[in-house]
Design an enzyme around this catalytic site. Structure first.
Site: not given
Length: 678
Positions: A335, A436
């Site tokens: 991320e 995720e």
């Protein structure tokens, strides 16, 4: 010029120009170093064989030798995989061969020390086996034939990369190689010294069009996380299949959880627990390149990674994963495009990602797939996700995260970026994973409507975009200090009290044929072969001059960001200007981009840049191997889409490989192409 024993060392450049060197000779018959082993042996009454086995996949090896202090001869050795041989003929008993080698690793040329061998004074050695076809990349399976020039010798071989011994199988018929394998062989005959080991690595490209550890189309791996206790609890559920794998976290700041359990407020991370207790499973590891979950501005952990200050920790990770001998997917600096991670800017992140990747390759970790995972929301600072992309050679999979948002507007925006990530993965021909995934408190697990609001959308996205891995965080976030805000995270365990509707729907979904859970056939389904050889470090790009190359083709840079401009078709390099700062006493300097260039001969050259400059930049500095050699004017072009060219004065570049750097102080400008010409 002084030459020991009358031997003149001849240095072969890339253009075979010959320079006199000196060296010292030693009387040895075999030598081993970190790069290579060498040996010489008498294979019959008038022939000696000299063998050079490269441990670093040399692209060429030359032998330089003289017999009895005679004329020096120089020959390219014959390659068989990483084993290079040369036979010296016409010898008589007692002839002395003095010899040394020139070899290349990547773009670096090296010379060995000198060696000496006396023909006929040692017991005869079995000839090293030869393999046909030679090692390399093939589109179809190969039948490998092994032969030995020594009559009556037995050939012992291995196909798992291990060292063959007299206990290894005896070669009797061609070996069919249908997956990537390293074949090694040794010749043995009574009364003679065993041969040197021959080695050849075969890459079967046609065995699959899938990426590393990628299941077939229409199949999706189920992975759960994110701490040891919750993973064990999921596995203990009586009527839900054990998942294909488990997800854990570590960080470059300390490699926590890799060799011993660690809890930093987000649950117990324990790689060894997975290794020891989860047979026939995979592991998905998030490698944090921030200061863990503090994510503070100015900490700049990725800068430390890029500058090599975390190499020891990265090697600890690599060695622990390698030792597992099980398939592992690592999400490096996951991320990066999210504001919450506070990465400094894309160029530093990319350099850090690449450093982690290449250290794993240096450690010869073959059981790892590299994952680049974006956040799946509006990118930080307005950067397009491609600005954070480390490059195709560094990425096996692309991942995206999905947590959901409380309002319809926020979720609609996030949905668009998640689709952008899927489209980008498709464009790059990389398998896609949900790295995720968790519904958070916005979607209470006790509410049957939660399935339609969150879970059904996730499974629809999987089907629509051929997602190959679903990593679900089955977690009571309330029990973790870092995530204890119940209005944001909450309890997302499917087995929590009152979640029977979600539980039953989940059980029915992950039990469908599409989804891969733990089984004895799991490794075959993802093409995992523990004997597959490790891949080499991604080589730095290098340009033979004179040439023209794209500005984004750098091998190292700072504050230069690869960023496409929507109004222009070119992918440009944007110099952000003088962000001069010091972190841990490491001077970062001005904005710069460096390129590896190679000159075949010594000449004067000049640099021409195609550029646009809608800012106030006026000059840039040209450096060669760190030394200033010229400046170049940066004319204004009124905007960022109008281009012009500017040429430096001439400067001398000697034959060989150099580092060319373009450095900018002050305001920035755009570069499109760079020409180096005479």
């Amino acid at each position: 010029m002084k030459c020991q024993k009358g031997m003149q060392r001849l240095f072969l450049s890339l253009t075979m120009s010959i320079l006199l060197l000196t060296g010292t000779m030693t009387s040895v018959m075999a030598t081993t170093t970190a790069d290579y082993s060498e040996s010489a042996s008498s294979i019959d009454s008038d022939t000696a064989r000299i063998v050079f086995e490269s441990y670093c996949s040399s692209t060429y090896v030359y032998i330089h030798y003289q017999v009895n202090n005679g004329n020096q001869l120089n020959y390219l050795m014959q390659a068989n995989g990483d084993t290079w041989t040369y036979d010296v003929n016409g010898l008589v008993n007692g002839d002395v061969i003095d010899y040394w080698f020139t070899y290349q690793i990547g773009s670096t040329q090296k010379d060995t020390g000198n060696f000496s061998f006396t023909h006929g004074t040692v017991s005869q050695q079995v000839a090293a086996p030869t393999m046909s076809p030679s090692g390399g990349t093939y589109s179809n399976p190969q039948d490998v034939t092994i032969s030995c020039a020594t009559s009556g010798a037995d050939i012992h071989y291995t196909i798992d990369g291990s060292t063959p011994t007299t206990s290894s199988p005896i070669y009797t018929a061609p070996i069919t190689v249908s997956t990537n394998k390293t074949v090694k062989a040794i010749g043995v005959k009574s009364g003679m010294t065993p041969s040197n080991i021959s080695s050849a690595t075969y890459y079967i490209g046609g065995q699959s069009t899938l990426a590393k550890f990628e299941p077939a189309d229409g199949k999706t791996l189920i992975v759960v996380g994110q701490d040891r206790d919750e993973m064990d609890a999921y596995e203990a559920l009586p009527d839900i299949p054990d998942p294909a794998g488990y997800m854990i976290y570590t960080g470059t700041v300390d490699a926590a959880g890799m060799t011993s359990p660690s809890d930093k407020g987000a649950g117990m991370q324990d790689l060894q627990h997975w290794i020891n207790n989860k047979p026939h499973s995979i592991c998905q590891i998030g490698i944090d390149m921030t200061d863990y979950d503090q994510h503070q501005d100015g900490q700049d952990e990725e800068v430390k990674v890029a500058d090599g200050l975390r190499d020891a920790n990265i090697r600890t990770m690599a060695q622990a994963i390698k030792a597992s001998n099980k398939p592992v997917y690592v999400r490096i600096g996951y991320e990066p495009d999210g504001n919450h991670n506070h990465y400094f800017e894309p160029s530093e992140y990319v350099m850090a990602y690449r450093r982690v990747h290449n250290i794993f390759r240096e450690e010869e970790v073959s059981n790892v797939a590299f994952v680049w995972n974006v956040i799946g929301i509006e990118p930080a600072w307005g950067w397009d996700i491609e600005a954070w992309y480390p490059g195709d050679a560094y990425v096996d999979w692309i991942g995206v995260s999905w947590f959901g948002w409380p309002s319809a507007g926020e979720e609609a925006t996030a949905a668009q970026y998640r689709q952008n990530a899927a489209d980008f993965a498709n464009q790059k021909n990389k398998p896609l994973m949900l790295g995720e995934c968790s519904g958070r408190a916005y979607y209470p697990m006790t509410n049957a409507a939660n399935w339609d609001q969150y879970f059904q959308k996730v499974f629809d996205y999987i089907a629509l975009n051929n997602v190959k891995m679903l990593s679900y965080i089955n977690q009571d976030w309330n029990q973790q200090p870092i995530f204890s805000d119940p209005t944001i995270w909450g309890d997302t365990r499917i087995q929590q009290p009152g979640a029977s509707y979600i539980y039953n729907k989940w059980k029915a979904e992950v039990s469908k044929p599409r989804y891969l859970n733990e089984s004895a056939n799991l490794y075959a389904a993802i093409g995992f072969d523990p004997s597959t050889p490790a891949e080499p470090v991604v080589p730095e790009p290098q340009y033979d001059i004179p040439t023209v190359f794209e500005a984004e083709g750098f091998y190292d840079y700072y504050n230069f960001v690869q960023a496409p401009i929507a109004a222009h078709s070119n992918n440009l390099l944007l110099a952000w200007g003088n962000w001069d700062y010091v972190y841990d006493n490491i001077p970062r300097g001005n904005s710069w981009a460096s390129y590896k260039i190679n000159a075949s001969s010594t000449n004067n050259y000049k640099v021409t840049i195609r550029l646009s400059n809608g800012n106030a930049a006026t000059t840039a500095t040209i450096k060669l191997d760190g030394n200033t050699v010229a400046t170049i004017n940066i004319p204004q072009t009124s905007d960022w889409e109008t281009f012009t060219t500017s040429t430096s004065s001439s400067f001398n570049i000697s034959a060989g490989t150099h580092t060319l750097t373009i450095e900018q102080t002050g305001t920035g400008f755009n570069m499109d192409t760079i020409e180096v010409s005479q």
